[in-house]
Design a protein around this motif. Structure first.
Motif, short mmCIF file in Angstrom:
data_model
loop_
_atom_site.label_atom_id
_atom_site.label_comp_id
_atom_site.label_asym_id
_atom_site.label_seq_id
_atom_site.Cartn_x
_atom_site.Cartn_y
_atom_site.Cartn_z
N HIS A 177 0.85 -1.19 0.00
CA HIS A 177 0.00 0.00 0.00
C HIS A 177 0.88 1.24 0.00
O HIS A 177 1.82 1.36 0.79
N SER A 206 0.76 5.62 -0.22
CA SER A 206 -0.13 6.77 0.02
C SER A 206 0.41 8.05 -0.61
O SER A 206 0.18 9.14 -0.11
N ARG A 220 -5.15 -1.28 -7.26
CA ARG A 220 -6.42 -0.78 -6.72
C ARG A 220 -6.19 0.65 -6.26
O ARG A 220 -5.61 0.88 -5.20
N PRO A 221 -6.62 1.64 -7.06
CA PRO A 221 -6.40 3.03 -6.68
C PRO A 221 -7.33 3.45 -5.54
O PRO A 221 -8.45 2.94 -5.43
N THR A 222 -6.85 4.37 -4.72
CA THR A 222 -7.67 4.88 -3.62
C THR A 222 -7.99 6.36 -3.74
O THR A 222 -8.90 6.85 -3.07
N ASP A 223 -7.27 7.10 -4.59
CA ASP A 223 -7.52 8.53 -4.74
C ASP A 223 -7.09 8.96 -6.14
O ASP A 223 -5.99 9.47 -6.33
N THR A 243 -12.02 4.18 -8.44
CA THR A 243 -11.45 4.11 -7.09
C THR A 243 -11.96 2.87 -6.37
O THR A 243 -13.16 2.55 -6.40
N GLY A 244 -11.03 2.15 -5.73
CA GLY A 244 -11.40 1.01 -4.90
C GLY A 244 -11.62 -0.28 -5.66
O GLY A 244 -12.03 -1.28 -5.05
N TRP A 284 -10.07 -3.38 -8.11
CA TRP A 284 -8.87 -4.04 -8.61
C TRP A 284 -8.95 -4.18 -10.13
O TRP A 284 -10.00 -4.53 -10.68
N ARG A 326 -1.21 6.23 -5.38
CA ARG A 326 -2.04 6.22 -4.18
C ARG A 326 -2.97 5.01 -4.27
O ARG A 326 -3.89 5.01 -5.10
N GLY A 327 -2.68 3.99 -3.46
CA GLY A 327 -3.50 2.78 -3.49
C GLY A 327 -2.64 1.55 -3.28
O GLY A 327 -1.54 1.61 -2.72
N ASP A 328 -3.15 0.41 -3.75
CA ASP A 328 -2.48 -0.88 -3.54
C ASP A 328 -1.96 -1.42 -4.88
O ASP A 328 -2.57 -1.23 -5.94
#
Length: 411
Positions: free
Chosen positions: A230, A232, A258-261, A324-325, A327, A387-389
């Motif tokens: 992960h 950030s 897997r993006p988060t932002d 976002t979120g 995979w 930003r993400g996994d």
């Protein structure tokens, strides 16, 4: 030969062939046997008179001498012109051998994509025509050919020679075997757990493993296949101690992400390899792609300063736009032999349904810095941090087929 009459009109020309440049030498073809061309000239202009020697009059290997005389419409003859010599050649040349240091006769040679030089040995040759496997033919006066195989396994070069007289040899067939590129790849599964700060390289084929060092606040979390890393944003990154890929040769890179932002910045890079001041390539998200809707892109630069960048971006019509979120499996492929680059987005692991975008690649150059997972490199510094996994990141030193990429995305 050229004929001329200052008053113009029709000129009849006779030719004579002897064994020597001497009027006392034996006549081989007399002026009554040779065709007598008639040329019409205007004013003081010149014309060209030609005649073909009757068959069977000359012997192969013999040297002969000819001259000519012309008669105008008033019946006035010119004196005999200058003597000219020629040698008869009806024997075709022979190609006796073809050799190559890179691709020897019926032996496994260099790997696919390696330039090869093929040298021709022939007697009496003035030019050569060659092809490989019946493809486009090339004619050259050089006694060699440069050829770069784009596929591996068995190939045959066909060579013919031609002499100055236009005689053509038979075909010489040279069979050579092109070795496939070894399965050299690095694989970072990220299945470690905190507080470990090193991601093992579980690939094979390279001379040394390239573990990745976790920098900043990079950490291991539950991922798509076991654990993932992960990140950030800056300064979170995973880097190797040196290059993984020879970026002048074909390669394929890929990862589950897997993006988060996605709104954080214009670009977010998944995988890259550093040059002195810029990345050679970046597999990334670009918020400006697809008219500002965002897209997955594979970008390659044309020089070490980052100039001449070219991007292949998926349009999101089949695999869907980045979300976002969620995979998704993203891959980039550079084919050195064809000069093409592709981005692959596999949005459905059950069927490998997705999309591919292809463009002409940027000019080739060698990036010898770190392999970076989670950032790009520009102006000699980190940029476009992820930003993400990221999970199951891979780097192959060869072109993976569409099906092979599909197999990795179908896990």
């Amino acid at each position: 030969m050229q004929v001329q009459d200052p008053y113009g009109g029709q000129l009849l020309t006779v030719f004579e062939i002897r064994t020597a440049a001497d009027l006392a030498a034996p006549i081989v073809v007399d002026s009554t046997t040779m065709p007598r061309p008639v040329v019409t000239t205007v004013g003081n202009a010149t014309g060209v008179a030609t005649a073909q020697v009757p068959a069977g009059k000359l012997s192969s290997g013999g040297t002969y001498y000819w001259h000519a005389s012309s008669r105008d419409e008033a019946g006035l003859w010119s004196s005999w012109g200058l003597w000219y010599s020629f040698t008869v050649d009806t024997t075709p040349p022979t190609v006796s051998n073809v050799t190559s240091n890179q691709y020897k006769w019926k032996q496994w040679g260099a790997t696919v994509g390696t330039p090869g030089t093929f040298s021709f040995t022939a007697s009496g040759a003035d030019e050569y025509t060659w092809d490989v496997d019946g493809g486009a033919a090339t004619t050259t006066t050089a006694a060699s050919a440069n050829y770069t195989p784009t596929t591996d396994m068995v190939h045959t070069m066909h060579v013919k020679a031609k002499d100055k007289a236009g005689n053509t040899s038979g075909t010489y067939d040279y069979q050579f075997w092109v070795s496939p590129v070894p399965e050299a790849y690095s694989l970072w599964k990220f299945d470690e757990a905190d507080p470990v700060k090193t991601a093992a390289d579980s690939g094979s084929g390279f001379s040394a493993k390239k573990p990745g060092s976790l920098g900043g606040g990079a950490r291991f979390v539950s991922g798509y296949l076991g654990n993932a890393v992960h990140l950030s944003g800056s300064p979170d990154v995973v880097t190797t101690s040196g290059p993984v890929l020879d970026t002048t040769k074909s390669f394929t890179v890929m990862a589950w992400v897997r993006p988060t932002d996605l709104a954080a910045q214009q670009k977010q890079t998944i995988l890259a390899q550093d040059g002195p001041t810029a990345s050679r390539f970046e597999l990334q998200y670009n918020k400006n792609a697809n008219g500002g809707l965002g897209g997955w892109c594979f970008t390659m630069t044309g020089d070490s300063s980052g100039g001449g960048a070219v991007s292949a971006c998926a349009d999101g019509q089949s695999a869907g736009l980045p979300t976002t979120g969620t995979w998704v499996h993203v891959a980039g492929r550079y084919d050195q032999a064809t000069g093409k680059m592709r981005v692959y987005v596999m949005g459905d692991p059950r069927s490998c349904g997705g999309e591919v975008a292809e463009v002409n690649a940027a000019a080739s150059w060698s990036a010898t810095g770190s392999f970076a997972i989670g950032r790009g490199w520009s102006a000699g510094a980190g940029t476009s941090y992820w930003r993400g996994d990221i999970d199951d990141a891979r780097a192959y030193q060869r072109v993976l087929t569409d099906f092979e990429i599909c197999q990795q995305a179908a896990q």
